[in-house]
Design an enzyme around this catalytic site. Structure first.
Site, PDB file in Angstrom:
ATOM      1  N   GLY A 285     -16.481 -13.298   0.374  1.00 33.68           N
ATOM      2  CA  GLY A 285     -16.809 -11.996  -0.221  1.00 33.68           C
ATOM      3  C   GLY A 285     -16.369 -11.954  -1.665  1.00 33.68           C
ATOM      4  O   GLY A 285     -15.449 -11.237  -2.023  1.00 33.68           O
TER       5      GLY A 285
ATOM      6  N   TYR B  48       3.044   6.714  12.836  1.00 33.40           N
ATOM      7  CA  TYR B  48       3.534   7.538  11.727  1.00 33.40           C
ATOM      8  C   TYR B  48       3.034   8.974  11.815  1.00 33.40           C
ATOM      9  O   TYR B  48       3.192   9.758  10.881  1.00 33.40           O
ATOM     10  CB  TYR B  48       3.120   6.934  10.376  1.00 33.40           C
ATOM     11  CG  TYR B  48       3.775   5.600  10.074  1.00 33.40           C
ATOM     12  CD1 TYR B  48       5.163   5.460  10.127  1.00 33.40           C
ATOM     13  CD2 TYR B  48       3.017   4.501   9.717  1.00 33.40           C
ATOM     14  CE1 TYR B  48       5.757   4.236   9.860  1.00 33.40           C
ATOM     15  CE2 TYR B  48       3.604   3.268   9.438  1.00 33.40           C
ATOM     16  CZ  TYR B  48       4.980   3.143   9.521  1.00 33.40           C
ATOM     17  OH  TYR B  48       5.568   1.945   9.247  1.00 33.40           O
TER      18      TYR B  48
ATOM     19  N   SER C 112      -9.231  -0.277   6.535  1.00 36.99           N
ATOM     20  CA  SER C 112      -9.213  -1.287   7.584  1.00 36.99           C
ATOM     21  C   SER C 112      -7.787  -1.543   8.057  1.00 36.99           C
ATOM     22  O   SER C 112      -7.557  -2.399   8.875  1.00 36.99           O
ATOM     23  CB  SER C 112      -9.839  -2.585   7.070  1.00 36.99           C
ATOM     24  OG  SER C 112      -9.078  -3.068   5.989  1.00 36.99           O
TER      25      SER C 112
ATOM     26  N   GLU D 241      -9.848 -13.434  -4.361  1.00 35.36           N
ATOM     27  CA  GLU D 241     -10.510 -12.795  -3.226  1.00 35.36           C
ATOM     28  C   GLU D 241     -11.069 -13.846  -2.270  1.00 35.36           C
ATOM     29  O   GLU D 241     -11.134 -15.022  -2.611  1.00 35.36           O
ATOM     30  CB  GLU D 241     -11.599 -11.827  -3.713  1.00 35.36           C
ATOM     31  CG  GLU D 241     -12.731 -12.511  -4.434  1.00 35.36           C
ATOM     32  CD  GLU D 241     -13.744 -11.526  -5.005  1.00 35.36           C
ATOM     33  OE1 GLU D 241     -13.752 -10.352  -4.615  1.00 35.36           O
ATOM     34  OE2 GLU D 241     -14.534 -11.964  -5.847  1.00 35.36           O
TER      35      GLU D 241
ATOM     36  N   ASN E  10      -4.018  -1.358   6.178  1.00 35.19           N
ATOM     37  CA  ASN E  10      -2.758  -1.127   5.477  1.00 35.19           C
ATOM     38  C   ASN E  10      -2.744   0.148   4.641  1.00 35.19           C
ATOM     39  O   ASN E  10      -1.710   0.797   4.526  1.00 35.19           O
ATOM     40  CB  ASN E  10      -2.398  -2.336   4.616  1.00 35.19           C
ATOM     41  CG  ASN E  10      -1.897  -3.495   5.449  1.00 35.19           C
ATOM     42  OD1 ASN E  10      -1.370  -3.300   6.541  1.00 35.19           O
ATOM     43  ND2 ASN E  10      -2.066  -4.707   4.952  1.00 35.19           N
TER      44      ASN E  10
ATOM     45  N   ASN F 101       1.159  -7.664   7.789  1.00 30.62           N
ATOM     46  CA  ASN F 101       0.752  -7.019   9.032  1.00 30.62           C
ATOM     47  C   ASN F 101      -0.359  -7.793   9.731  1.00 30.62           C
ATOM     48  O   ASN F 101      -1.536  -7.660   9.421  1.00 30.62           O
ATOM     49  CB  ASN F 101       0.292  -5.589   8.748  1.00 30.62           C
ATOM     50  CG  ASN F 101       1.458  -4.712   8.353  1.00 30.62           C
ATOM     51  OD1 ASN F 101       2.592  -4.951   8.770  1.00 30.62           O
ATOM     52  ND2 ASN F 101       1.199  -3.713   7.536  1.00 30.62           N
TER      53      ASN F 101
ATOM     54  N   SER G  32       1.005  -9.967  -0.649  1.00 33.46           N
ATOM     55  CA  SER G  32       0.680  -8.537  -0.569  1.00 33.46           C
ATOM     56  C   SER G  32       1.049  -7.844   0.736  1.00 33.46           C
ATOM     57  O   SER G  32       1.247  -6.629   0.747  1.00 33.46           O
ATOM     58  CB  SER G  32      -0.805  -8.329  -0.863  1.00 33.46           C
ATOM     59  OG  SER G  32      -1.590  -9.099   0.011  1.00 33.46           O
TER      60      SER G  32
ATOM     61  N   LYS H 161       0.802  -1.226   0.000  1.00 30.88           N
ATOM     62  CA  LYS H 161       0.000   0.000   0.000  1.00 30.88           C
ATOM     63  C   LYS H 161       0.839   1.283   0.000  1.00 30.88           C
ATOM     64  O   LYS H 161       0.377   2.334  -0.440  1.00 30.88           O
ATOM     65  CB  LYS H 161      -0.944   0.030   1.208  1.00 30.88           C
ATOM     66  CG  LYS H 161      -2.074  -0.981   1.177  1.00 30.88           C
ATOM     67  CD  LYS H 161      -3.179  -0.573   0.242  1.00 30.88           C
ATOM     68  CE  LYS H 161      -4.500  -1.280   0.474  1.00 30.88           C
ATOM     69  NZ  LYS H 161      -4.476  -2.688   0.778  1.00 30.88           N
TER      70      LYS H 161
ATOM     71  N   ASP I 295       4.167 -17.089 -17.041  1.00 26.99           N
ATOM     72  CA  ASP I 295       2.991 -17.691 -17.683  1.00 26.99           C
ATOM     73  C   ASP I 295       1.711 -17.301 -16.960  1.00 26.99           C
ATOM     74  O   ASP I 295       0.637 -17.243 -17.562  1.00 26.99           O
ATOM     75  CB  ASP I 295       3.118 -19.217 -17.683  1.00 26.99           C
ATOM     76  CG  ASP I 295       4.335 -19.672 -18.472  1.00 26.99           C
ATOM     77  OD1 ASP I 295       4.446 -19.264 -19.643  1.00 26.99           O
ATOM     78  OD2 ASP I 295       5.177 -20.414 -17.924  1.00 26.99           O
TER      79      ASP I 295
ATOM     80  N   ASP J 196     -17.389 -10.602  -4.344  1.00 24.48           N
ATOM     81  CA  ASP J 196     -18.077  -9.581  -5.141  1.00 24.48           C
ATOM     82  C   ASP J 196     -17.378  -9.301  -6.467  1.00 24.48           C
ATOM     83  O   ASP J 196     -18.023  -9.060  -7.485  1.00 24.48           O
ATOM     84  CB  ASP J 196     -18.192  -8.279  -4.339  1.00 24.48           C
ATOM     85  CG  ASP J 196     -16.833  -7.716  -3.978  1.00 24.48           C
ATOM     86  OD1 ASP J 196     -16.185  -8.319  -3.107  1.00 24.48           O
ATOM     87  OD2 ASP J 196     -16.406  -6.723  -4.582  1.00 24.48           O
TER      88      ASP J 196
ATOM     89  N   GLY K 106     -10.334  -4.359  -3.255  1.00 20.57           N
ATOM     90  CA  GLY K 106     -11.004  -3.409  -4.144  1.00 20.57           C
ATOM     91  C   GLY K 106     -10.435  -3.407  -5.543  1.00 20.57           C
ATOM     92  O   GLY K 106     -10.986  -2.786  -6.445  1.00 20.57           O
TER      93      GLY K 106
HETATM   94  C1  LIG Z   1      -5.260  -3.696   0.580  1.00 19.31           C
HETATM   95  C2  LIG Z   1      -4.720  -5.065   0.578  1.00 19.31           C
HETATM   96  C3  LIG Z   1      -5.130  -6.005  -0.368  1.00 19.31           C
HETATM   97  C4  LIG Z   1      -6.180  -5.703  -1.415  1.00 19.31           C
HETATM   98  O1  LIG Z   1      -5.763  -4.687  -2.264  1.00 19.31           O
HETATM   99  P1  LIG Z   1      -6.796  -3.949  -3.247  1.00 19.31           P
HETATM  100  O2  LIG Z   1      -5.993  -2.979  -3.982  1.00 19.31           O
HETATM  101  O3  LIG Z   1      -7.857  -3.330  -2.388  1.00 19.31           O
HETATM  102  O4  LIG Z   1      -7.385  -5.022  -4.090  1.00 19.31           O
HETATM  103  C5  LIG Z   1      -4.529  -7.240  -0.352  1.00 19.31           C
HETATM  104  N1  LIG Z   1      -3.608  -7.572   0.570  1.00 19.31           N
HETATM  105  C6  LIG Z   1      -3.193  -6.703   1.512  1.00 19.31           C
HETATM  106  C7  LIG Z   1      -2.171  -7.129   2.493  1.00 19.31           C
HETATM  107  C8  LIG Z   1      -3.732  -5.419   1.534  1.00 19.31           C
HETATM  108  O5  LIG Z   1      -3.327  -4.560   2.467  1.00 19.31           O
END
Ligand SMILES: *Cc1c(COP(=O)(O)O)cnc(C)c1O
Length: 322
Positions: A211, A118, A81, A207, A83, A310, A307, A56, A175, A213, A183
């Site tokens: 959820g 921060y 929520s 996802e 990050n 934390n 991703s 993020k 590949d 969506d 989001g």
């Molecule tokens: C925000 C986040 C996501 C999802 O990212 P989007 O850009 O909202 O799809 C996935 N993994 C982590 C650790 C995140 O902080």
């Protein structure tokens, strides 16, 4: 929707230049055990080692560094929520911009503490009863803050895309690429980079099953709204994807998969045991779906965006000891 100006690969490149002096070029890890078990070559892009512990920071810094002097003076506001809050708070601190962050009452303490650490002002709200976007816009209007949303913004998307850019530039063409999806900022940005740098790469979003969506939206061809899903993947509890992210996902993404909480826990254990990494539940989505697609991936070169990392350490211990 047709008048949206979608970000392009050039915007990802520009973002990479802006964030370069500040963001970590995160490591790409490999695991012989994983490759053997899998029958494929897996490349894990470890954003759990990014500054503030998740990708993020990339989007947040890219967005805030483009503020005008007036915007910088008045400050930034964001809702998250977790990050995105930390990403905006850290970027704001580095750029000397005052930051106000709306966070849910049930956000992990470790994320709230880090955001305040921060230097941001944190305001808590109840995400099951209050509309955070509304709340945020009211405060933004009142104080002149610039609202930086967590995913549906061209500068955020372009910034997040630098993760896949770095990955493919380091390991070469892939590949398939699996990306965690809330989001859709990370997915749509990474898809811009992958389409350009590895044109034959299949791009998959993942996802939480509770959820789905984005999967529903992808299949229906329009954005579907759901109630806040109940899942341990707290970074992907979004109720709907965005207009920019949806348009880019429709254009560039090949499919969207889901993973259950049980699958996420299995991946957390794997990362901890075999790769010595702490990965938060949301960060496990990509690998969980890749495992489920194992048969189709035999002999392939597969990118996995990890991703973030934390997670409250007590919660982590609870989850991996289940
Ligand atoms: C925000 C986040 C996501 C999802 O990212 P989007 O850009 O909202 O799809 C996935 N993994 C982590 C650790 C995140 O902080």
């Amino acid at each position: 929707m047709t008048d949206l100006i979608l970000p392009t690969y050039q915007d990802v490149e520009a973002a990479a230049q802006r964030i370069k002096p500040y963001a970590t070029k995160t490591p790409v890890m490999t695991s012989r055990t994983a490759n053997q078990q899998f029958g494929a070559e897996l490349f894990f892009k470890c954003e759990n080692f990014q500054r503030m512990g998740a990708f993020k920071f990339r989007g947040a810094f890219n967005a805030l560094s483009q503020f005008t002097p007036e915007q910088k003076k008045a400050g930034v506001i964001a809702f998250s929520s977790g990050n995105h809050a930390q990403g905006v708070a850290l970027a704001a601190q580095l750029l000397n911009i005052p930051a106000t962050i709306l966070m849910p009452i049930d956000a992990p303490d470790v994320k709230v503490a880090a955001t305040e650490g921060y230097g941001a002002t944190v305001i808590r709200f109840d995400r099951y009863t209050e509309d955070r976007e509304q709340l945020c816009q009211t405060l933004a209007k009142k104080h002149g803050y610039t609202l930086i949303p967590p995913f549906d913004h061209p500068h955020i998307i372009a910034g997040q895309g630098t993760a896949a850019k770095e990955l493919i530039e380091e390991v070469g063409e892939l590949d398939a690429l699996f990306v965690c999806l809330g989001g859709g900022g990370l997915l749509s940005g990474c898809a811009l980079a992958a389409k350009k740098l590895s044109p034959n790469c299949k791009i998959y979003g993942v996802e939480p099953e509770a959820g789905n969506d984005a999967q529903q939206s992808f299949r229906a061809g329009k954005i579907i709204h759901i109630n806040t899903p109940n899942t341990i993947a707290d970074g992907a509890q979004t109720q709907h994807i965005g207009q920019y992210t949806f348009a880019l996902i429709q254009k560039n993404v090949d499919d969207i998969f889901t993973a259950t909480d049980e699958q996420l826990i299995e991946c957390m254990k794997f990362y901890a045991e075999r790769m010595k990494m702490v990965v938060e539940p949301t960060g496990c989505l990509s690998f969980a779906a890749a495992i489920a697609q194992k048969e189709q991936l035999q002999g392939k070169r597969v990118g996995i965006i990890v991703s973030g990392g934390n997670v409250d350490i007590k919660h982590f211990a609870q989850l991996i000891s289940q």
